[in-house]
Each structure stands twice: as structure tokens, then as C-alpha cells.
Design an enzyme around this catalytic site. Structure first.
Site, PDB file in Angstrom:
ATOM      1  N   ARG A  73       0.832  -1.209   0.000  1.00 37.22           N
ATOM      2  CA  ARG A  73       0.000   0.000   0.000  1.00 37.22           C
ATOM      3  C   ARG A  73       0.870   1.264   0.000  1.00 37.22           C
ATOM      4  NH1 ARG A  73      -3.339   2.794   4.186  1.00 37.22           N
ATOM      5  NH2 ARG A  73      -5.170   3.634   3.118  1.00 37.22           N
ATOM      6  N   HIS A  77       0.469   4.118  -2.755  1.00 42.27           N
ATOM      7  CA  HIS A  77       0.145   5.494  -2.390  1.00 42.27           C
ATOM      8  C   HIS A  77       1.283   6.453  -2.711  1.00 42.27           C
ATOM      9  CE1 HIS A  77      -3.568   5.040   0.391  1.00 42.27           C
ATOM     10  NE2 HIS A  77      -3.563   4.106  -0.541  1.00 42.27           N
ATOM     11  N   GLY A  83       4.467  10.591  -8.592  1.00 40.43           N
ATOM     12  CA  GLY A  83       5.254   9.487  -9.129  1.00 40.43           C
ATOM     13  C   GLY A  83       5.961   8.722  -8.019  1.00 40.43           C
ATOM     14  N   ASN A 108      -4.132   8.579   4.054  1.00 39.46           N
ATOM     15  CA  ASN A 108      -2.979   8.009   4.751  1.00 39.46           C
ATOM     16  C   ASN A 108      -3.019   8.164   6.267  1.00 39.46           C
ATOM     17  OD1 ASN A 108      -1.740   7.329   2.257  1.00 39.46           O
ATOM     18  ND2 ASN A 108      -0.867   9.384   2.086  1.00 39.46           N
ATOM     19  N   HIS A 207      -6.001  -6.399  -2.626  1.00 43.05           N
ATOM     20  CA  HIS A 207      -6.902  -6.496  -1.473  1.00 43.05           C
ATOM     21  C   HIS A 207      -7.297  -7.930  -1.191  1.00 43.05           C
ATOM     22  CE1 HIS A 207      -8.394  -2.023  -1.442  1.00 43.05           C
ATOM     23  NE2 HIS A 207      -7.133  -2.165  -1.078  1.00 43.05           N
TER      24      HIS A 207
END
Length: 355
Positions: A73, A77, A83, A108, A207
Site C-alpha cells: 500500500r 500510495h 510518481g 494516509n 486487497h
């Protein structure tokens, strides 16, 4: 065959997937031309960078089975904002330029985790080969190793990313898909960074393991879209199961497994869950329950053929890992992943002055 392409060929993706990626590489399709799996071989000839990363993650998994999903993750993110430049790792800073940390962005805050493991990896690499391995590359390698250690596919990670010197909290709030996003929004946000519908479905397959906090899906259980009723695309038995974990007006930080059957294993169960309306987040179930959507056939294909899912996932991870790169002399190689070097040097100078 040049050594870099030879090593790429050793990745455990299918031959067809490899050659498709090779064609895109040669054409500069993903902006990968300056990356190579042997990037650190000359600077760190006696150091196996990937093995060091893997070792730290293996140790972390002994006490934190969630950490593999959390590290993937972080990479996701990071790449969707500015980028793949490790901007997500930067803390707030009051230096001249100032940094508003992406850690405080809504997608976050109190959610993104694994920063301590990244710091341990960075420390180990600095001890083995100082001032050489970027934090952005650490995130890319950590994502691959996390998948592999959890039973998923393995691939050779192309290396040579450099670290950014700024963060973009505003972009993090805008660019990252929300757990309540509908399919049109998901497609738009993936397309904005050069990823297509197959990439969307394949990467959503991450997921298949990990956890989500109740706060990100309880509206589906009790008051979906302010209707006062549950989400009709959610399996009624699954609603009962989730309601026991996440009671109405309960603790929003309680965790639920994305996949009830193999919560810590990387497999294709995510897609079978969608077909029986057991996608945990709205953004998951949208892939299968949006009437007439082109994502349905992709989901069904991945559900019946795990190898196809794994191959597509690897291809999409490589594409995502090469979004808007800093290479060559752009950016820097951070000495501390949570600080730009200017701040690190300033902090060291202050400590020396106090001493």
C-alpha cells in the site's frame, strides 16, 4: 542479450508477459529506459540489496502478519502522488522550502503504516552500502518481496529510481482512490497516471490480503449513501458477519480482513469474493457489481485462472512502479527516508554544535 534484459527474463512471469513488457521497454512505453535490475551491482558489488530487504520483511512478518499488505500500500500510495519518488515517506518539515507530509493526507492519516520497517531496511542498506540505495527503490523492492513472501508471484524489480525532495499533501488527497469511489472515479484516477482498466482490476487484487478499518466501510452496513439501509450489492450474510466486527457507532479503527478465508495469503480469492458480493470496500465491489461494466469479464477471468491474475498483476505493478520517475541526477538519494538530505545535514550540524 544485454545483462539487464537477461535478468528481466529470469523473472517468474510467463514468457508472453515478459516479451510484452520487453517490447514496451524498448519503446520507452513506461519510461523505464533508465532502470535496470543490475543498477546497484557496480556501486555495491558485494551486497545483495534484495536479500537485505527480504530479510527485514521476513523478520517483521514474525510479529506483524499485516506488514506485507501495508508495504504494498505504501508503494501504491507513493506512486499515485508525484510518481514513485518516496514522497509518502517524508515527515513534515519547517525548512526553507517546507514539507507538508503526505502522511497527514486523508487516505494516509492513521492508516498508512510500515514506515518503521522501511526505516529498518534503509538502516541495513546504509550499513551495507552507504548513500546508494534510494528510498523509492526500497518501496518497489519491498512491494515485490511482500507479495512473494505471501505466496504470490515474484518478479525482477527494475532499479534506479531517485528520491524526491518534496511532498504533495493536496495531490494525495485528490489523486488517491477513496474506499467509497465508484467505478467511473476509479477509472479516472487510474487513467490519470497512465494505468488502464485491466491495471485497475489487477492492482485492486492486492486487497486479497491485509485489513481495513471499520470506518472505511461501515456506511455500507447501516446507511449506504444516506439511504438508511445497507448497500444492496453486499451479501446479506456477510453484512451480519461484518456487523459483529463493526457495530453501528462502534470503534472505527477496528480491523476486518479483506479476505475472510486466507487473510494473509496472496491469491485470487479477492475475485471469487466479488462474485458472491463479499467485496469489503465499495471500491472493491464496484468492479463486479456495476451493471454492464467491462471490469466484470476481467474479474471473472482472474477468478477462474489465478495464473492469469498473477501475470497481469506483475505487469501492472511494473507499470505502476515506473510512474513519473526521477532518475539520473534528478532528485537525490536520501540518507534518511523521512527527511530530505538538506534537513538531515541541518539536524546533524545542530547536534554537533550542541556537543
Amino acid at each position: 542479450m544485454p545483462s539487464s534484459l537477461y535478468h528481466c527474463a529470469m523473472a517468474t512471469t510467463s514468457t508472453a508477459v515478459f516479451f510484452a513488457l520487453l517490447i514496451l521497454l524498448c519503446a520507452g512505453g513506461y519510461g523505464e529506459a533508465q532502470l535496470t535490475p543490475t543498477f546497484y551491482n557496480e556501486a555495491c558489488p558485494d551486497v545483495n540489496v534484495t536479500s537485505i530487504v527480504r530479510g527485514v520483511i521476513q523478520e517483521a512478518l514474525q510479529t506483524d502478519p499485516r506488514i506485507a499488505a501495508s508495504l504494498i500500500r505504501l508503494h501504491f500510495h507513493d506512486c499515485f502522488v508525484n510518481g514513485c519518488d518516496a514522497s509518502i515517506l517524508l515527515d513534515n518539515s519547517s525548512s526553507v522550502d517546507g514539507i507538508d507530509s503526505e502522511k497527514a493526507a486523508f487516505p494516509n492519516v492513521n492508516s498508512a503504516r510500515g514506515f518503521d520497517v522501511v526505516d529498518k531496511i534503509k538502516t541495513a542498506l546504509e550499513n551495507a552500502c552507504p548513500s546508494t540505495v534510494s528510498c523509492a527503490d526500497i518501496l518497489a523492492i519491498a512491494a515485490e518481496e511482500s507479495i512473494s513472501l505471501s505466496g504470490g508471484p515474484s518478479w525482477t524489480v527494475l532499479l534506479g529510481r531517485r528520491d524526491g525532495t518534496t511532498a504533495n499533501r493536496t495531490a494525495a488527497n485528490e489523486a488517491l482512490p477513496a474506499p467509497t469511489s465508484n467505478l467511473d472515479v476509479l477509472k479516472f484516477k487510474f487513467s490519470a497516471v497512465g494505468l488502464n482498466t485491466t491495471d485497475l482490476v489487477a492492482l485492486s487484487g492486492a486487497h486479497t490480503f491485509g485489513r481495513a478499518q471499520c470506518q472505511f466501510f461501515t456506511d455500507r452496513l447501516y446507511n449506504f449513501n444516506n439511504t438508511g439501509s445497507p448497500d444492496q450489492t453486499l451479501n446479506s450474510t456477510y453484512i451480519d458477519t461484518l456487523s459483529d466486527i463493526c457495530p453501528q457507532n462502534g470503534n472505527g479503527s477496528v480491523l476486518a480482513n479483506f479476505d475472510p478465508s486466507t487473510p494473509d495469503g496472496f491469491d485470487s480469492n479477492y475475485f471469487s469474493n466479488l462474485t458472491v458480493h463479499k467485496g469489503l470496500l465499495q471500491s472493491d465491489q464496484e468492479l463486479f457489481s456495476t451493471s454492464g461494466a467491462d471490469t466484470i469479464d476481467i474479474d471473472n477471468n482472474f477468478n477462474v485462472n489465478q495464473t492469469t491474475f498473477f501475470d497481469s498483476f506483475v505487469e501492472s505493478m511494473i507499470k505502476m512502479g515506473n510512474i513519473s520517475l526521477l532518475t539520473g541526477t534528478d532528485g537525490e538519494i536520501r540518507l534518511n527516508c523521512s527527511r530530505v538530505n538538506e534537513d538531515s545535514f541541518r539536524s546533524s550540524a545542530a547536534l554537533l554544535a550542541e556537543y
